[in-house]
Design a protein around this motif. Structure first.
Motif, PDB file in Angstrom:
ATOM      1  N   ASN A  57       2.612   1.836   9.313  1.00  0.00           N
ATOM      2  CA  ASN A  57       3.479   1.327   8.246  1.00  0.00           C
ATOM      3  C   ASN A  57       2.648   1.259   6.967  1.00  0.00           C
ATOM      4  OD1 ASN A  57       2.314  -1.479   8.008  1.00  0.00           O
ATOM      5  ND2 ASN A  57       3.086  -1.600  10.111  1.00  0.00           N
ATOM      6  N   ALA A  58       3.309   1.049   5.853  1.00  0.00           N
ATOM      7  CA  ALA A  58       2.589   1.085   4.569  1.00  0.00           C
ATOM      8  C   ALA A  58       1.676  -0.126   4.407  1.00  0.00           C
ATOM      9  CB  ALA A  58       3.577   1.151   3.411  1.00  0.00           C
ATOM     10  N   THR A  59       2.042  -1.248   5.013  1.00  0.00           N
ATOM     11  CA  THR A  59       1.185  -2.432   4.935  1.00  0.00           C
ATOM     12  C   THR A  59      -0.170  -2.126   5.570  1.00  0.00           C
ATOM     13  OG1 THR A  59       3.142  -3.814   5.005  1.00  0.00           O
ATOM     14  CG2 THR A  59       1.052  -4.877   5.520  1.00  0.00           C
ATOM     15  N   THR A  83       6.317  -6.946  -7.172  1.00  0.00           N
ATOM     16  CA  THR A  83       6.131  -6.002  -6.078  1.00  0.00           C
ATOM     17  C   THR A  83       6.342  -6.721  -4.767  1.00  0.00           C
ATOM     18  OG1 THR A  83       4.619  -4.372  -5.088  1.00  0.00           O
ATOM     19  CG2 THR A  83       3.628  -6.425  -5.888  1.00  0.00           C
ATOM     20  N   PHE A  84       6.393  -5.939  -3.689  1.00  0.00           N
ATOM     21  CA  PHE A  84       6.460  -6.527  -2.368  1.00  0.00           C
ATOM     22  C   PHE A  84       5.092  -7.144  -2.030  1.00  0.00           C
ATOM     23  CE2 PHE A  84       6.308  -6.044   2.347  1.00  0.00           C
ATOM     24  CZ  PHE A  84       7.262  -7.015   2.622  1.00  0.00           C
ATOM     25  N   ASP A 159       0.201   1.821  -5.268  1.00  0.00           N
ATOM     26  CA  ASP A 159       1.254   1.548  -4.294  1.00  0.00           C
ATOM     27  C   ASP A 159       2.462   2.390  -4.722  1.00  0.00           C
ATOM     28  OD1 ASP A 159       3.388   0.638  -2.802  1.00  0.00           O
ATOM     29  OD2 ASP A 159       2.669  -1.433  -2.738  1.00  0.00           O
ATOM     30  N   CYS A 161       4.991   3.287  -2.771  1.00  0.00           N
ATOM     31  CA  CYS A 161       6.043   3.147  -1.745  1.00  0.00           C
ATOM     32  C   CYS A 161       7.439   3.439  -2.286  1.00  0.00           C
ATOM     33  CB  CYS A 161       6.013   1.742  -1.166  1.00  0.00           C
ATOM     34  SG  CYS A 161       4.625   1.470  -0.062  1.00  0.00           S
ATOM     35  N   HIS A 162       7.646   3.221  -3.580  1.00  0.00           N
ATOM     36  CA  HIS A 162       8.984   3.402  -4.152  1.00  0.00           C
ATOM     37  C   HIS A 162       9.194   4.795  -4.756  1.00  0.00           C
ATOM     38  CE1 HIS A 162       9.476  -1.216  -5.021  1.00  0.00           C
ATOM     39  NE2 HIS A 162       9.269  -0.945  -3.750  1.00  0.00           N
ATOM     40  N   SER A 190       5.621   4.335   2.010  1.00  0.00           N
ATOM     41  CA  SER A 190       6.257   3.677   3.155  1.00  0.00           C
ATOM     42  C   SER A 190       7.432   4.503   3.663  1.00  0.00           C
ATOM     43  CB  SER A 190       6.775   2.293   2.745  1.00  0.00           C
ATOM     44  OG  SER A 190       7.574   1.738   3.772  1.00  0.00           O
ATOM     45  N   LYS A 195      13.436   2.988   2.306  1.00  0.00           N
ATOM     46  CA  LYS A 195      12.704   3.847   1.375  1.00  0.00           C
ATOM     47  C   LYS A 195      13.263   5.281   1.422  1.00  0.00           C
ATOM     48  CE  LYS A 195      10.306   0.185   0.594  1.00  0.00           C
ATOM     49  NZ  LYS A 195       9.019  -0.244   1.095  1.00  0.00           N
ATOM     50  N   GLY A 202       6.564   3.227   9.414  1.00  0.00           N
ATOM     51  CA  GLY A 202       5.690   4.369   9.156  1.00  0.00           C
ATOM     52  C   GLY A 202       5.183   4.350   7.732  1.00  0.00           C
ATOM     53  N   TYR A 333      11.497  -8.370  -7.435  1.00  0.00           N
ATOM     54  CA  TYR A 333      11.148  -9.245  -6.326  1.00  0.00           C
ATOM     55  C   TYR A 333      10.942 -10.645  -6.878  1.00  0.00           C
ATOM     56  CZ  TYR A 333       9.929  -5.008  -3.718  1.00  0.00           C
ATOM     57  OH  TYR A 333       9.961  -3.802  -3.079  1.00  0.00           O
TER      58      TYR A 333
HETATM   59  C1  LIG Z   1       8.065  -1.408   1.461  1.00  0.00           C
HETATM   60  C2  LIG Z   1       6.868  -1.690   0.651  1.00  0.00           C
HETATM   61  C3  LIG Z   1       5.624  -1.948   1.225  1.00  0.00           C
HETATM   62  C4  LIG Z   1       5.406  -2.129   2.698  1.00  0.00           C
HETATM   63  O1  LIG Z   1       5.920  -1.098   3.452  1.00  0.00           O
HETATM   64  P1  LIG Z   1       5.985  -1.211   5.048  1.00  0.00           P
HETATM   65  O2  LIG Z   1       6.028   0.216   5.485  1.00  0.00           O
HETATM   66  O3  LIG Z   1       7.236  -1.954   5.362  1.00  0.00           O
HETATM   67  O4  LIG Z   1       4.774  -1.915   5.524  1.00  0.00           O
HETATM   68  C5  LIG Z   1       4.545  -2.119   0.381  1.00  0.00           C
HETATM   69  N1  LIG Z   1       4.670  -2.072  -0.960  1.00  0.00           N
HETATM   70  C6  LIG Z   1       5.861  -1.842  -1.549  1.00  0.00           C
HETATM   71  C7  LIG Z   1       5.949  -1.785  -3.033  1.00  0.00           C
HETATM   72  C8  LIG Z   1       6.996  -1.666  -0.757  1.00  0.00           C
HETATM   73  O5  LIG Z   1       8.180  -1.488  -1.336  1.00  0.00           O
END
Ligand SMILES: *Cc1c(COP(=O)(O)O)cnc(C)c1O
Length: 389
Positions: A57-59, A83-84, A159, A161-162, A190, A195, A202, A333
């Motif tokens: 996962n992205a974390t 952000t998350f 980051d 992810c978006h 992510s 996403k 993942g 957020y």
């Molecule tokens: C979704 C997200 C994450 C974490 O992603 P996971 O795959 O759920 O661990 C991290 N940073 C941002 C900005 C996200 O939107």
């Protein structure tokens, strides 16, 4: 509408996706099989990076990146507050200290001007790195951030992810895709179902740096290597491996990678659809510009539209009104520096006025490729009904 609810984001799984996963389930590999390197290569090519490392996962990918970048207890790292939580948590996992930098009022990404003020005000070497976020799909201009990072000796963990597929245009007129490794040291994506690309859980880490790539691979799997060139003892035998660092198990499975490959083939189409949905919202809300603030877009970027965020005066009421009408809008957020955890870890009393004001007014409307025109018209109708009240 027929009592159905509309979420702000949703995955899209096709028959072809399912067939690919089933095929992989019937193969010899559930976990470390051929689909993982295939997914990594395809994804690296998609964003234009040299290397990609798939993770669970992205974390985990963010943590792995922080480890590979060498974050140590007490290291100060600058993170965007909108952000998350994972964008900051990855620094905390390594014992680092998170310091927040306010956002720009138009783009909602980390403000490079304020960042420079922070860097200039502190003795050289105070900060080790920065974590900008391509927030909502808006690509950070990393060329600017790289110049600052070089001047102050920082690494950049993007980051992204978006924003798979998003890009900005650099000074020379070149497209620079999010996560392409040209400016950031590492970038993280992510594949969570909300996403762009879904694999269940993942993620992917991309980089152009071979040393970081090797470190990411090592730490992804317990710090263990079987690579003959890397072994300290050379002649032990074919079974031999060495644990050289304290690593983790952050691997993805082969059938998730298969799903990722299949999803990646539709990524461009999904982006086009997201663009059309954004255009439709923006057109519909344009006559009400005083009451609804739409996302800011400049010519020199391609917005990946993970989120379509509006700002309104009475956000709480609009959220409740939409929800009562089956539209599950969301807030992205709650600023990270206002979280009880971060208040207890250095952010008590920190004031970031732009982020806080943004948070008071923001709302993410439904935005995903399978949102139908009819559903979107319904969302627009409800937003306008609220505004007109
Ligand atoms: C979704 C997200 C994450 C974490 O992603 P996971 O795959 O759920 O661990 C991290 N940073 C941002 C900005 C996200 O939107």
């Amino acid at each position: 509408m027929t009592g159905k609810t509309i979420p702000y984001g949703r995955q899209h799984i096709t028959e072809e996706d399912i067939a690919t996963v089933v095929e992989t389930l019937k193969s010899d590999y559930l976990t470390q099989g051929p689909r993982i390197p295939e997914f990594e290569r395809a994804f690296a090519d998609y964003v234009g990076a040299k290397y990609a490392v798939a993770v669970n996962n992205a974390t985990a990918g963010l943590h792995l990146s922080a480890v590979a970048l060498g974050v140590k207890p007490g290291d100060k790292v600058i993170v965007t507050p909108i952000t998350f939580a994972a964008s900051g948590n990855c620094i905390r996992y390594c014992g680092g200290e998170v310091v927040f930098c306010d956002i720009e009022k138009d783009t909602y990404v980390m403000d490079a001007v304020k960042l420079e003020e922070m860097l200039a005000a502190a003795p050289q070497g105070t900060y080790k790195g920065i974590v900008p976020v391509d927030f909502g799909g808006y690509p950070v201009n990393l060329e600017k951030f790289r110049a600052l990072a070089d001047k102050y000796g920082l690494w950049i963990l993007e980051d992204a992810c978006h924003a798979p597929g998003g890009y900005f245009i650099d000074k020379r007129g070149m497209q620079q895709r999010c996560g392409n490794g040209h400016f950031a040291d590492v970038a993280v994506f992510s594949f969570h179902p909300v996403k762009h690309i879904a694999t269940g859980e993942g993620g992917m880490v991309t980089t152009d740096n071979k040393e970081l790539y090797d470190a990411l691979c090592l730490y992804r799997t317990h710090g263990i290597t079987k690579n003959p060139d890397a072994l300290q003892k050379k002649e032990e035998g074919g079974w031999y491996y060495e644990m050289q660092e304290l690593g983790y198990n952050y691997r993805i499975t082969d059938f998730q990678a298969a799903l990722g490959i299949s999803q990646l083939k539709r990524a461009e189409k999904g982006l086009q659809r997201r663009q059309r949905i954004a255009t439709r919202y923006t057109e519909a809300f344009a006559p009400y510009a005083e009451k609804i603030r739409c996302p800011f877009v400049e010519e020199k970027i391609f917005h990946a539209y993970h989120l379509y965020i509006i700002q309104v005066e009475n956000r709480r009421s609009l959220y409740d009104f939409l929800r009562a009408n089956g539209v599950y809008a969301q807030v992205h957020y709650v600023p990270l520096h206002t979280m009880p955890y971060y208040r207890e870890h250095g952010s008590a009393g920190v004031s970031l006025p732009v982020a806080e004001s943004y948070y008071e007014h923001c709302l993410s409307l439904p935005m995903f490729p399978t949102l139908t025109d009819e559903e979107q018209e319904y969302v627009i109708e409800k937003v306008l009904a609220f505004i007109g009240k």
